[in-house]
Design a protein around this motif. Structure first.
Motif, PDB file in Angstrom:
ATOM      1  N   ASP A 177       0.828  -1.212   0.000  1.00 65.43           N
ATOM      2  CA  ASP A 177       0.000   0.000   0.000  1.00 65.43           C
ATOM      3  C   ASP A 177       0.861   1.260   0.000  1.00 65.43           C
ATOM      4  O   ASP A 177       0.583   2.215  -0.734  1.00 65.43           O
ATOM      5  N   ILE A 180       2.426   1.767  -3.443  1.00 66.28           N
ATOM      6  CA  ILE A 180       1.494   2.322  -4.429  1.00 66.28           C
ATOM      7  C   ILE A 180       1.307   3.822  -4.196  1.00 66.28           C
ATOM      8  O   ILE A 180       1.306   4.623  -5.138  1.00 66.28           O
ATOM      9  N   GLU A 181       1.176   4.221  -2.951  1.00 63.33           N
ATOM     10  CA  GLU A 181       1.026   5.635  -2.610  1.00 63.33           C
ATOM     11  C   GLU A 181       2.247   6.438  -3.071  1.00 63.33           C
ATOM     12  O   GLU A 181       2.109   7.510  -3.681  1.00 63.33           O
ATOM     13  N   LEU A 184       2.425   6.611  -6.909  1.00 64.68           N
ATOM     14  CA  LEU A 184       1.430   7.527  -7.449  1.00 64.68           C
ATOM     15  C   LEU A 184       1.896   8.978  -7.313  1.00 64.68           C
ATOM     16  O   LEU A 184       1.800   9.777  -8.251  1.00 64.68           O
ATOM     17  N   GLU A 185       2.437   9.315  -6.158  1.00 68.33           N
ATOM     18  CA  GLU A 185       2.935  10.673  -5.915  1.00 68.33           C
ATOM     19  C   GLU A 185       4.102  11.022  -6.834  1.00 68.33           C
ATOM     20  O   GLU A 185       4.279  12.183  -7.213  1.00 68.33           O
ATOM     21  N   ASP A 187       4.454   9.948  -9.852  1.00 67.34           N
ATOM     22  CA  ASP A 187       4.009   9.759 -11.245  1.00 67.34           C
ATOM     23  C   ASP A 187       4.642   8.529 -11.885  1.00 67.34           C
ATOM     24  O   ASP A 187       4.830   8.463 -13.102  1.00 67.34           O
ATOM     25  N   ALA A 190      -0.138   5.702 -12.902  1.00 66.90           N
ATOM     26  CA  ALA A 190      -1.266   6.614 -13.046  1.00 66.90           C
ATOM     27  C   ALA A 190      -2.380   6.221 -12.071  1.00 66.90           C
ATOM     28  O   ALA A 190      -2.454   5.076 -11.623  1.00 66.90           O
ATOM     29  N   GLN A 191      -3.245   7.175 -11.780  1.00 64.32           N
ATOM     30  CA  GLN A 191      -4.350   6.916 -10.856  1.00 64.32           C
ATOM     31  C   GLN A 191      -5.202   5.737 -11.316  1.00 64.32           C
ATOM     32  O   GLN A 191      -5.658   4.924 -10.507  1.00 64.32           O
ATOM     33  N   GLU A 192      -5.386   5.622 -12.630  1.00 64.85           N
ATOM     34  CA  GLU A 192      -6.231   4.532 -13.150  1.00 64.85           C
ATOM     35  C   GLU A 192      -5.581   3.154 -12.983  1.00 64.85           C
ATOM     36  O   GLU A 192      -6.252   2.131 -13.163  1.00 64.85           O
ATOM     37  N   ASP A 193      -4.290   3.109 -12.643  1.00 67.28           N
ATOM     38  CA  ASP A 193      -3.616   1.828 -12.427  1.00 67.28           C
ATOM     39  C   ASP A 193      -3.855   1.269 -11.026  1.00 67.28           C
ATOM     40  O   ASP A 193      -3.680   0.067 -10.796  1.00 67.28           O
ATOM     41  N   VAL A 194      -4.231   2.137 -10.094  1.00 69.20           N
ATOM     42  CA  VAL A 194      -4.313   1.736  -8.683  1.00 69.20           C
ATOM     43  C   VAL A 194      -5.293   0.597  -8.461  1.00 69.20           C
ATOM     44  O   VAL A 194      -4.987  -0.380  -7.764  1.00 69.20           O
TER      45      VAL A 194
END
Length: 206
Positions: A177, A180-181, A184-185, A187, A190-194
């Motif tokens: 987790d 992933i955070e 994401l921060e 880059d 992408a958000q859609e990968d989460v």
């Protein structure tokens, strides 16, 4: 204390952890995975390995203050166990996957006294089975296994159940987790990968 996200950022920065949501890696076990973790790379980065050793030492002091011996898992846990044992000024041993076929046929290398209170240092927890195999070898040698500390965990349900069944506690510096955070921060993903990354873990965990 160093946060889980900070450690995750360090692992991403040196490419010890890689995420490929659209092109899965194949693990040794044959499992298809969007993540590959190779914490051996931390050996090549003094500032990162130092931060990890200090953080592992803090976890041990906090959760296992009675520790008398640090045990590394062969092979990836050995260097981290060495650095941690040095910081804590404690004896160290390491444990092979199985006993040698020659010489003294040792599975555990180093000197252990009966009833020694041991903490296992691992680089990675996936299913937890390799760590628990080491714990069992130490128990059979007459040691008291206080618990396991590791750099990273996928946080699979299988691992949680395996440790609970064996009656062994564990703590990790960072996890899926937090990774992933951090990714994401940065880059890195992408958000859609989460959603798909979390779904993979849920599917594998069950």
């Amino acid at each position: 204390m160093t946060s889980a996200k900070e450690i995750a950022q360090e692992l991403l920065a040196i490419k010890a952890v890689a995420l490929q949501p659209h092109h899965y890696f194949t693990w040794t076990s044959g499992i298809q995975s969007p993540i590959y973790c190779d914490n051996r790379l931390t050996m090549s980065y003094p500032s990162v390995r130092r931060k990890i050793a200090q953080a592992l030492s803090q976890v041990i002091k906090e959760h296992y203050p009675q520790v008398q011996v640090v045990a590394g898992t062969a092979t990836a846990g050995i260097p981290h166990a060495a650095w941690v044992s040095d910081l804590l000024d404690l004896p160290m041993v390491y444990v092979r996957d199985s006993a040698k076929k020659h010489g003294k046929t040792n599975q555990i290398e180093g000197r252990l006294t009966p009833e020694a209170k041991v903490v296992i240092v691992e680089d990675l927890i996936s299913t937890g089975l390799s760590s628990l195999k080491v714990a069992q070898a130490l128990k059979e040698a007459g040691c008291q296994v206080l618990g396991v500390v590791a750099i990273f965990s996928y946080e699979l349900k299988k691992a949680q159940e395996a440790f609970a069944e064996a009656g062994v506690s564990y703590h990790t510096l960072t996890n899926y987790d937090a990774l992933i955070e951090a990714a994401l921060e940065a880059d890195y993903i992408a958000q859609e990968d989460v959603a798909s990354l979390l779904e993979w873990r849920q599917t594998l965990g069950n």
